[in-house]
Design a protein around this motif. Structure first.
Motif, PDB file in Angstrom:
ATOM      1  N   HIS A 138       0.873  -1.182   0.000  1.00 30.41           N
ATOM      2  CA  HIS A 138       0.000   0.000   0.000  1.00 30.41           C
ATOM      3  C   HIS A 138       0.897   1.215   0.000  1.00 30.41           C
ATOM      4  CE1 HIS A 138      -3.213  -2.746   1.281  1.00 30.41           C
ATOM      5  NE2 HIS A 138      -2.347  -3.211   2.158  1.00 30.41           N
ATOM      6  N   GLU A 139       1.001   1.904  -1.119  1.00 29.09           N
ATOM      7  CA  GLU A 139       1.837   3.106  -1.138  1.00 29.09           C
ATOM      8  C   GLU A 139       1.091   4.235  -0.480  1.00 29.09           C
ATOM      9  OE1 GLU A 139       3.746   4.108  -4.824  1.00 29.09           O
ATOM     10  OE2 GLU A 139       4.054   1.977  -5.233  1.00 29.09           O
ATOM     11  N   VAL A 140       1.824   5.002   0.328  1.00 29.34           N
ATOM     12  CA  VAL A 140       1.179   6.006   1.159  1.00 29.34           C
ATOM     13  C   VAL A 140       1.780   7.376   0.886  1.00 29.34           C
ATOM     14  CG1 VAL A 140       0.755   6.708   3.539  1.00 29.34           C
ATOM     15  CG2 VAL A 140       0.731   4.293   2.944  1.00 29.34           C
ATOM     16  N   ALA A 141       0.918   8.384   0.814  1.00 29.36           N
ATOM     17  CA  ALA A 141       1.389   9.762   0.669  1.00 29.36           C
ATOM     18  C   ALA A 141       0.763  10.595   1.767  1.00 29.36           C
ATOM     19  CB  ALA A 141       0.991  10.312  -0.696  1.00 29.36           C
ATOM     20  N   ASN A 142       1.350  11.726   2.127  1.00 33.38           N
ATOM     21  CA  ASN A 142       0.697  12.607   3.097  1.00 33.38           C
ATOM     22  C   ASN A 142      -0.380  13.422   2.388  1.00 33.38           C
ATOM     23  OD1 ASN A 142       2.111  14.549   1.759  1.00 33.38           O
ATOM     24  ND2 ASN A 142       3.578  14.938   3.407  1.00 33.38           N
ATOM     25  N   GLN A 143      -1.135  14.193   3.163  1.00 30.85           N
ATOM     26  CA  GLN A 143      -2.272  14.887   2.572  1.00 30.85           C
ATOM     27  C   GLN A 143      -1.837  15.841   1.461  1.00 30.85           C
ATOM     28  OE1 GLN A 143      -5.141  13.923   3.049  1.00 30.85           O
ATOM     29  NE2 GLN A 143      -5.221  12.962   5.062  1.00 30.85           N
ATOM     30  N   ALA A 144      -0.580  16.342   1.556  1.00 36.00           N
ATOM     31  CA  ALA A 144      -0.096  17.252   0.536  1.00 36.00           C
ATOM     32  C   ALA A 144       0.237  16.521  -0.765  1.00 36.00           C
ATOM     33  CB  ALA A 144       1.139  17.992   1.061  1.00 36.00           C
ATOM     34  N   ILE A 157       5.351   9.181   1.208  1.00 37.70           N
ATOM     35  CA  ILE A 157       6.105   9.053   2.456  1.00 37.70           C
ATOM     36  C   ILE A 157       6.489   7.602   2.730  1.00 37.70           C
ATOM     37  CG2 ILE A 157       5.251  11.116   3.622  1.00 37.70           C
ATOM     38  CD1 ILE A 157       3.212   9.323   5.032  1.00 37.70           C
ATOM     39  N   GLY A 158       6.281   6.723   1.805  1.00 38.58           N
ATOM     40  CA  GLY A 158       6.677   5.330   2.019  1.00 38.58           C
ATOM     41  C   GLY A 158       5.552   4.382   1.697  1.00 38.58           C
ATOM     42  N   ALA A 159       5.560   3.225   2.330  1.00 37.46           N
ATOM     43  CA  ALA A 159       4.529   2.237   2.026  1.00 37.46           C
ATOM     44  C   ALA A 159       4.331   1.298   3.203  1.00 37.46           C
ATOM     45  CB  ALA A 159       4.917   1.432   0.793  1.00 37.46           C
TER      46      ALA A 159
END
Lengths: 195, 200, 195
Positions: free
Chosen positions: C70-76, C80-82
């Motif tokens: 699951h690739e993850v990004a911050n709200q912006a 930021i990683g996975a």
């Protein structure tokens, strides 16, 4: 027989865990902690209440030869309902801990046993009382077993730590502990009943 | 190789009675004599393997394609109940001696949770048909083994004087606990074998 | 007689279908929420959203193993990683962990999704390797070499009396990183080609 007596009968005289020794599989498997034992007891009790009442209501319209198949269908239906509601609304931890033993309520001898020996001979209200009594007896048995195993094995009861880690006897949470604890609890229960 | 691992793990490491707690009722109920234990073991082995094949087929070719997975419990118990009845009738016609040996155990098998349990487990474990058959058969062998060993112990136990409070089921359960403890010695064996065969 | 049986079967089938229909959505929502909470926990931040879910199948130990990244990004919108779901063979069956990596491959957190380890011993894995546990792995990075227990020459303390579970756990993390890193390299090269 008064309703009160029926309930008491299930709790003590015909306690499914300590006297009749019915439904041993979930009794031994799911009592690794007090909470798991309690949840399993309540889940079984819920099914028992529904099946006892419904089977008592429909006993007149089911001919003798198809008694058992109809009972099995009714029981399986309530178990499936329970499964659906539990996976939708019960906490994940409980679902994981009880796992396969939820669908296996279908083959719990207590349920079919009570349907055969009580519900199809008594009125719906009496059958409901019997369900309450036997259900409470079963829940009591499972919770007690869970409490003892959790206390001896993990030093806690319902997750509240009571004993330091050094006194934990892991054996009681492992499978052999289930057999041994139940064996001694039955011995104590016999002693208590003999008096 | 994978099948050999399933076989050993199901009989010894994850013994259906002593570590998974399925089929406890016959384990406590029909373990007084070695002969009856063997008969029960054979009957369960037969029905368990057969019913696992049928329920696997029902799940794969009926319930899954129609999206009726929620009827699993209902369908499986009906399949098992019907199957047990059929086996009983066929056995009576085809082989009366075999029926005499196994017949009395058959009605008890419908409510043996090992049968329904294994049927559900192979679906949960996502086994293919061949793995399911191997798993069901070896599980049943594990059941027969535990039952027979336990019957042997109980035959000896009946000659011993037991303290009054412990008589009956209490001492039987404690004995079962000790047997289960002995079987715990096998835990990890499957992993070791796996490493030995260079699978991990 | 047959009529009664068929009648019951039909009534029950309809009832079950109806309840299945109404519990389907809550069950799905709950599974999603559990996963979402898990990802938030292992990424150690609330400020995140999952941008991409990838299922990677690769052969490990002669068996096909499935990883979900699951690739993850911050709200912006900055990556930021996975969080990676990884399954290995543990002491008593499958051990499935969800582990969060930052974009450099440093471990942010982990949670155990499924385990059949020995209760009380191997089960300790859910706390042991956390930040204040004895075998802390948080902040370590498999990018600079596979994690290993001290017995095997690594720098992670194994759970007392559960070396096998500890090895399995670290293996799950190493494999998760491999799945994530491999993915990342592919993603980067894909991006550079576009430029």
């Amino acid at each position: 027989m008064s309703k009160y007596k029926i309930i008491l009968n299930g709790l003590i005289k015909e306690n499914p865990t300590f006297v009749l020794l019915l439904g041993m599989c979930p009794t031994l498997a799911t009592t690794t902690s007090a909470l798991n034992g309690l949840s399993m007891g309540l889940a079984t009790m819920l099914v028992l209440l529904c099946t006892n009442t419904v089977i008592s209501c429909i006993k007149r319209i089911t001919p003798g030869q198809v008694h058992i198949p109809v009972f099995i269908i009714v029981i399986a239906a309530f178990v499936t309902l329970l499964q659906m509601f539990m996976s939708a609304y019960a906490p994940d931890g409980i679902n994981k801990a009880l796992g396969i033993f939820i669908p296996l309520i279908v083959v719990n001898c207590i349920i079919l046993g009570r349907a055969e020996s009580f519900a199809c001979k008594h009125t719906p209200l009496e059958s409901l009382c019997d369900g309450v009594g036997i259900g409470l007896g079963f829940t009591f048995g499972l919770t007690l077993l869970g409490v003892v195993r959790e206390l001896l094995g993990a030093g806690s009861v319902f997750g509240v730590v009571l004993l330091p880690e050094t006194t934990n006897m892991l054996l009681f949470i492992l499978p052999p502990g289930a057999f041994i604890t139940l064996g001694y609890l039955i011995a104590i229960f016999n002693r208590f009943k003999a008096k | 190789m994978e099948y050999l691992l399933i076989f050993i793990s199901a009989i010894f490491v994850n013994n259906i009675i002593l570590s998974q707690f399925l089929g406890i009722c016959p384990f406590l109920g029909v373990s007084r004599k070695i002969d009856t234990a063997l008969g029960m073991g054979a009957a369960v082995a037969f029905v368990l393997t057969l019913s696992t094949i049928v329920t696997w087929l029902v799940q794969t070719y009926v319930l899954n394609p129609l999206g009726l997975q929620y009827l699993q419990t209902l369908a499986f118990i009906l399949v098992i109940a019907t199957l047990v009845q059929m086996v009983e009738i066929i056995l009576k016609k085809v082989s009366p001696p075999l029926y005499q040996a196994l017949g009395i155990f058959l009605p008890l098998i419908t409510t043996n949770c090992a049968v329904l349990g294994v049927a559900i487990l192979v679906i949960q474990k996502d086994f293919n048909l061949l793995s399911s058959i191997v798993y069901a058969f070896s599980t049943a062998l594990g059941f027969a083994l535990a039952l027979t060993v336990f019957a042997g112990i109980r035959e000896q136990l009946s000659l011993v004087q037991v303290p009054k409070g412990m008589q009956g089921m209490a001492i039987v359960l404690v004995t079962a606990g000790l047997l289960s403890l002995a079987f715990m010695g096998f835990s990890g064996v499957d992993l070791g074998l796996r490493q030995m065969m260079g699978l991990q | 007689m047959v009529m009664v049986l068929v009648g019951f079967a039909i009534v029950i089938a309809v009832l079950l279908a109806w309840v299945n229909h109404i519990t389907e959505a809550p069950i799905k929502a709950k599974a999603e929420k559990t996963l979402q909470d898990g990802i938030q926990e292992v990424m150690q931040t609330q400020d995140m959203k999952v941008t991409k879910n990838d299922t990677i199948r690769q052969m490990a130990d002669g068996k096909e193993t499935v990883f979900v990244v699951h690739e993850v990004a911050n709200q912006a919108g900055k990556g930021i990683g996975a969080a990676v779901e990884s399954t290995v063979m543990g002491f008593g069956g499958d051990l499935k962990v969800l582990v969060g990596f930052d974009d450099l491959g440093k471990i942010l957190g982990y949670t155990i999704l499924q385990t059949s380890e020995t209760p009380g011993l191997g089960m300790k894995a859910d706390k042991w390797f956390q930040k204040d546990g004895k075998g802390n792995v948080i902040g370590k990075s498999p990018a600079t070499g596979d994690l290993a227990v001290s017995k095997d020459g690594g720098d992670v303390d194994a759970i007392t009396a559960s070396t096998i579970t500890s090895r399995a756990f670290l293996k799950a993390i190493n494999q998760a990183y491999a799945a994530y890193a491999h993915k990342g390299v592919d993603g980067d090269s894909g991006a550079s080609k576009q430029i």
